[in-house]
Design an enzyme around this catalytic site. Structure first.
Site, PDB file in Angstrom:
ATOM      1  CB  SER A 147      32.592  67.932  37.650  1.00 14.66           C
ATOM      2  OG  SER A 147      33.615  68.410  36.823  1.00 14.66           O
ATOM      3  CE1 TYR A 186      36.038  64.117  40.673  1.00 17.08           C
ATOM      4  CE2 TYR A 186      36.302  65.169  38.527  1.00 17.08           C
ATOM      5  CZ  TYR A 186      35.848  65.209  39.831  1.00 17.08           C
ATOM      6  OH  TYR A 186      35.202  66.323  40.297  1.00 17.08           O
ATOM      7  CE  LYS A 213      32.402  64.383  41.630  1.00 17.40           C
ATOM      8  NZ  LYS A 213      31.827  64.635  42.939  1.00 17.40           N
TER       9      LYS A 213
HETATM   10  P1  NAD Z   1      38.211  68.709  48.430  1.00 15.33           P
HETATM   11  O1  NAD Z   1      39.018  67.483  48.261  1.00 15.33           O
HETATM   12  O2  NAD Z   1      38.864  69.928  48.954  1.00 15.33           O
HETATM   13  O3  NAD Z   1      36.936  68.393  49.361  1.00 15.33           O
HETATM   14  C1  NAD Z   1      36.320  67.128  49.387  1.00 15.33           C
HETATM   15  C2  NAD Z   1      36.177  66.743  50.857  1.00 15.33           C
HETATM   16  O4  NAD Z   1      35.542  65.479  50.954  1.00 15.33           O
HETATM   17  C3  NAD Z   1      37.528  66.625  51.564  1.00 15.33           C
HETATM   18  O5  NAD Z   1      37.478  67.371  52.757  1.00 15.33           O
HETATM   19  C4  NAD Z   1      37.674  65.131  51.842  1.00 15.33           C
HETATM   20  O6  NAD Z   1      38.392  64.883  53.039  1.00 15.33           O
HETATM   21  C5  NAD Z   1      36.225  64.703  51.929  1.00 15.33           C
HETATM   22  N1  NAD Z   1      35.970  63.296  51.582  1.00 15.33           N
HETATM   23  C6  NAD Z   1      36.393  62.617  50.487  1.00 15.33           C
HETATM   24  N2  NAD Z   1      35.900  61.368  50.508  1.00 15.33           N
HETATM   25  C7  NAD Z   1      35.145  61.270  51.624  1.00 15.33           C
HETATM   26  C8  NAD Z   1      34.375  60.216  52.191  1.00 15.33           C
HETATM   27  N3  NAD Z   1      34.286  59.018  51.606  1.00 15.33           N
HETATM   28  N4  NAD Z   1      33.721  60.442  53.344  1.00 15.33           N
HETATM   29  C9  NAD Z   1      33.793  61.652  53.955  1.00 15.33           C
HETATM   30  N5  NAD Z   1      34.516  62.677  53.473  1.00 15.33           N
HETATM   31  C10 NAD Z   1      35.182  62.477  52.309  1.00 15.33           C
HETATM   32  O7  NAD Z   1      37.500  69.016  47.038  1.00 15.33           O
HETATM   33  P2  NAD Z   1      36.644  70.264  46.582  1.00 15.33           P
HETATM   34  O8  NAD Z   1      37.418  70.964  45.531  1.00 15.33           O
HETATM   35  O9  NAD Z   1      36.141  71.005  47.739  1.00 15.33           O
HETATM   36  O10 NAD Z   1      35.454  69.513  45.851  1.00 15.33           O
HETATM   37  C11 NAD Z   1      34.223  69.231  46.489  1.00 15.33           C
HETATM   38  C12 NAD Z   1      33.360  68.404  45.546  1.00 15.33           C
HETATM   39  O11 NAD Z   1      33.160  69.116  44.332  1.00 15.33           O
HETATM   40  C13 NAD Z   1      33.988  67.069  45.144  1.00 15.33           C
HETATM   41  O12 NAD Z   1      32.975  66.096  45.082  1.00 15.33           O
HETATM   42  C14 NAD Z   1      34.554  67.336  43.767  1.00 15.33           C
HETATM   43  O13 NAD Z   1      34.626  66.182  42.972  1.00 15.33           O
HETATM   44  C15 NAD Z   1      33.546  68.325  43.218  1.00 15.33           C
HETATM   45  N6  NAD Z   1      34.103  69.203  42.181  1.00 15.33           N
HETATM   46  C16 NAD Z   1      35.227  69.931  42.442  1.00 15.33           C
HETATM   47  C17 NAD Z   1      35.778  70.747  41.455  1.00 15.33           C
HETATM   48  C18 NAD Z   1      37.037  71.545  41.713  1.00 15.33           C
HETATM   49  O14 NAD Z   1      37.646  72.003  40.767  1.00 15.33           O
HETATM   50  N7  NAD Z   1      37.463  71.751  42.935  1.00 15.33           N
HETATM   51  C19 NAD Z   1      35.159  70.827  40.198  1.00 15.33           C
HETATM   52  C20 NAD Z   1      33.990  70.097  39.978  1.00 15.33           C
HETATM   53  C21 NAD Z   1      33.475  69.287  40.983  1.00 15.33           C
HETATM   54  C1  UD1 Z   2      40.459  69.488  35.619  1.00 15.24           C
HETATM   55  C2  UD1 Z   2      39.994  68.075  35.349  1.00 15.24           C
HETATM   56  C3  UD1 Z   2      38.502  68.012  35.565  1.00 15.24           C
HETATM   57  C4  UD1 Z   2      38.149  68.464  36.969  1.00 15.24           C
HETATM   58  C5  UD1 Z   2      38.715  69.869  37.196  1.00 15.24           C
HETATM   59  C6  UD1 Z   2      38.521  70.323  38.622  1.00 15.24           C
HETATM   60  C7  UD1 Z   2      41.535  67.097  33.738  1.00 15.24           C
HETATM   61  C8  UD1 Z   2      41.698  66.617  32.338  1.00 15.24           C
HETATM   62  N1  UD1 Z   2      40.354  67.680  33.998  1.00 15.24           N
HETATM   63  O1  UD1 Z   2      39.767  70.359  34.730  1.00 15.24           O
HETATM   64  O2  UD1 Z   2      38.042  66.692  35.374  1.00 15.24           O
HETATM   65  O3  UD1 Z   2      36.745  68.507  37.148  1.00 15.24           O
HETATM   66  O4  UD1 Z   2      40.123  69.870  36.928  1.00 15.24           O
HETATM   67  O5  UD1 Z   2      39.273  69.554  39.508  1.00 15.24           O
HETATM   68  O6  UD1 Z   2      42.413  66.930  34.581  1.00 15.24           O
HETATM   69  N2  UD1 Z   2      46.952  73.807  32.714  1.00 15.24           N
HETATM   70  C9  UD1 Z   2      48.250  74.102  32.367  1.00 15.24           C
HETATM   71  N3  UD1 Z   2      49.236  73.839  33.266  1.00 15.24           N
HETATM   72  C10 UD1 Z   2      49.000  73.285  34.490  1.00 15.24           C
HETATM   73  C11 UD1 Z   2      47.659  72.974  34.839  1.00 15.24           C
HETATM   74  C12 UD1 Z   2      46.661  73.239  33.929  1.00 15.24           C
HETATM   75  O7  UD1 Z   2      48.500  74.601  31.283  1.00 15.24           O
HETATM   76  O8  UD1 Z   2      49.944  73.039  35.261  1.00 15.24           O
HETATM   77  C13 UD1 Z   2      45.867  74.132  31.764  1.00 15.24           C
HETATM   78  C14 UD1 Z   2      45.081  72.926  31.297  1.00 15.24           C
HETATM   79  O9  UD1 Z   2      45.686  72.358  30.180  1.00 15.24           O
HETATM   80  C15 UD1 Z   2      43.708  73.553  31.018  1.00 15.24           C
HETATM   81  C16 UD1 Z   2      43.606  74.705  32.015  1.00 15.24           C
HETATM   82  O10 UD1 Z   2      44.945  74.963  32.431  1.00 15.24           O
HETATM   83  O11 UD1 Z   2      43.698  74.093  29.721  1.00 15.24           O
HETATM   84  C17 UD1 Z   2      42.777  74.366  33.243  1.00 15.24           C
HETATM   85  O12 UD1 Z   2      43.286  73.155  33.826  1.00 15.24           O
HETATM   86  P1  UD1 Z   2      42.799  72.630  35.251  1.00 15.24           P
HETATM   87  O13 UD1 Z   2      42.865  73.720  36.253  1.00 15.24           O
HETATM   88  O14 UD1 Z   2      43.527  71.371  35.543  1.00 15.24           O
HETATM   89  O15 UD1 Z   2      41.260  72.344  35.036  1.00 15.24           O
HETATM   90  P2  UD1 Z   2      40.520  71.445  33.905  1.00 15.24           P
HETATM   91  O16 UD1 Z   2      41.482  70.751  33.030  1.00 15.24           O
HETATM   92  O17 UD1 Z   2      39.503  72.293  33.258  1.00 15.24           O
END
Ligand code: NAD
Ligand code: UD1
Length: 352
Positions: free
Chosen positions: A126, A150, A154
């Site tokens: 991330s 979190y 990572k």
């Molecule tokens: P998500 O929660 O929708 O998907 C993660 C999946 O992993 C879920 O289906 C959950 O049931 C499964 N899971 C969790 N722990 C597990 C375990 N121990 N064993 C087996 N399955 C398990 O999340 P996502 O948004 O699809 O994210 C996928 C990956 O990308 C995650 O590792 C997350 O940290 C990373 N990531 C997500 C974002 C984002 O904004 N969505 C941003 C950066 C990184």
């Molecule tokens: C957040 C997480 C980051 C994670 C990512 C994806 C935090 C501090 N960071 O990133 O670690 O990898 O999500 O899951 O939580 N915002 C509002 N109102 C809301 C929600 C968000 O104003 O209700 C604003 C936030 O202040 C930010 C922007 O929207 O400026 C994006 O927020 P968000 O979608 O939560 O993503 P990140 O903060 O970038």
């Protein structure tokens, strides 16, 4: 048929979209997910969309015995490792759960991969590993630092992967650092389905638009940005999914360019940003969403959220140079597809 891929966390938001992209690219996939933050219905819908049943195994990445059974039954080329917990606030309240799930789960998976000599991995990292960036756009050599469990989990996995690549050069470990994934499959059949009130901006906006939530709180309007609100690099989840296919293609090219007697790796640990390279402010996203959905998005400004940075956007040059990948879809596409999913599925996968 192309190579077989194990997709951990494949029932989740990004995983389910990537399963479709992998299938379209000809890969054979096995999904492994404990469904702790997802629904079996997502897999059913992916199966319907691709016109064939996906092989799904319910299991946990910390369960070595179960993983071993799967590695005995299948000859994998690579693992795409999405499985992990991702809620920042929850990670502060439950750090042991996050380290156990995200770090121990990854170690167990890597141990089983080593035992069965499957040494190609694509890891979901991330942009959070960059903390408060010193310069923008953020490239892969930027300093890494995290302030919450979190993010630390990572970063810890990235360090483990780096150490592993030094200890044994036959590992090929790509760490994809996602910026802000949003949007949904254009069919509107799969999308992001948060369990409770969303923490992230896009799902919050879409639930306001559909009338499930009353109004958006915007965290801070005094940042040094274009309009005072936070700026992020939003990336469409289908572009992100395609990035995984490109990373897999890269691993395959590296594998085929080596002679069979060469056991050293040409990849090692390779971090790559997946972002668009463009920043969009919170207010810009709100206004595009309102326009696309034709719904009002009432909002109020509130205090900054602890841990938030002012601006965060990627340098996407490395992905383009090495993987030949770049994001194609616009903020309008992201809002349109999110709205399509949200309006067709106001209660997510839970249809009641
Ligand atoms: P998500 O929660 O929708 O998907 C993660 C999946 O992993 C879920 O289906 C959950 O049931 C499964 N899971 C969790 N722990 C597990 C375990 N121990 N064993 C087996 N399955 C398990 O999340 P996502 O948004 O699809 O994210 C996928 C990956 O990308 C995650 O590792 C997350 O940290 C990373 N990531 C997500 C974002 C984002 O904004 N969505 C941003 C950066 C990184
Ligand atoms: C957040 C997480 C980051 C994670 C990512 C994806 C935090 C501090 N960071 O990133 O670690 O990898 O999500 O899951 O939580 N915002 C509002 N109102 C809301 C929600 C968000 O104003 O209700 C604003 C936030 O202040 C930010 C922007 O929207 O400026 C994006 O927020 P968000 O979608 O939560 O993503 P990140 O903060 O970038």
């Amino acid at each position: 048929m192309k190579n077989k891929i194990l997709v951990t966390g494949g029932a989740g938001y990004i995983g389910s979209h990537t399963c479709i992209a992998l299938h379209e690219a000809g890969y054979d996939i096995v999904v492994y997910d404990n469904l702790s933050n997802s629904s079996r219905e997502a897999i059913n819908r992916v199966s319907t969309l691709i016109g064939q049943s996906i092989e799904f195994i319910k299991g946990d990445t910390r369960d070595a015995e179960m993983l071993k059974q799967i590695f005995v039954a299948h000859q994998f080329f690579a693992v795409i490792h999405f499985a992990g917990l991702k809620a920042v606030g929850e990670s502060v309240a439950k750090p042991l759960l996050y380290y156990n799930n995200n770090v121990s789960g990854s170690i167990t998976l890597l141990e089983v991969m080593a035992e069965y000599n499957v040494k190609n991995l694509i890891f979901s990292s991330s942009a959070t590993v960059y903390g408060d960036p010193e310069t923008l756009p953020i490239d892969e050599n930027s300093k890494r630092s995290c302030t919450n469990p979190y993010g630390q989990s990572k970063l810890a996995v990235e360090h483990i992967l780096e150490d592993l690549s030094v200890s044994d050069q036959s590992w090929n470990l790509i760490s994809l650092r996602y910026f802000n994934p949003v949007g949904s499959h254009p069919s509107g059949q799969i999308g992001e389905d948060p369990n409770d009130i969303p923490n992230n901006l896009m799902p919050y906006i879409s639930q306001v638009a559909v009338g499930k939530l009353e109004k958006l709180s915007i965290f801070g309007n005094d940042y040094p940005t274009v309009d005072g609100t936070g700026v992020r690099d939003f990336i469409h989840v289908t572009d992100l999914a395609q990035g995984h296919v490109s990373a897999l293609n890269y691993l395959e090219q590296q594998a085929s360019s080596k002679s069979s007697s060469d056991t050293t790796s040409s990849v090692g640990f390779l971090p790559i940003n997946l972002g668009t390279g463009k920043g969009t402010s919170v207010l810009e996203l709100v206004s595009t969403f309102a326009k696309v959905s034709k719904q009002p998005i009432p909002y109020q400004f509130v205090a900054r959220r602890a841990g938030d940075v002012a601006s965060c956007y990627a340098s996407a040059d490395k992905a383009k140079a090495l993987l030949g990948w770049q994001a194609k879809l616009s903020i309008t596409d992201m809002c349109q597809d999110t709205w399509h999913w949200q309006s067709m599925n106001p209660n997510g996968y839970n249809e009641t």
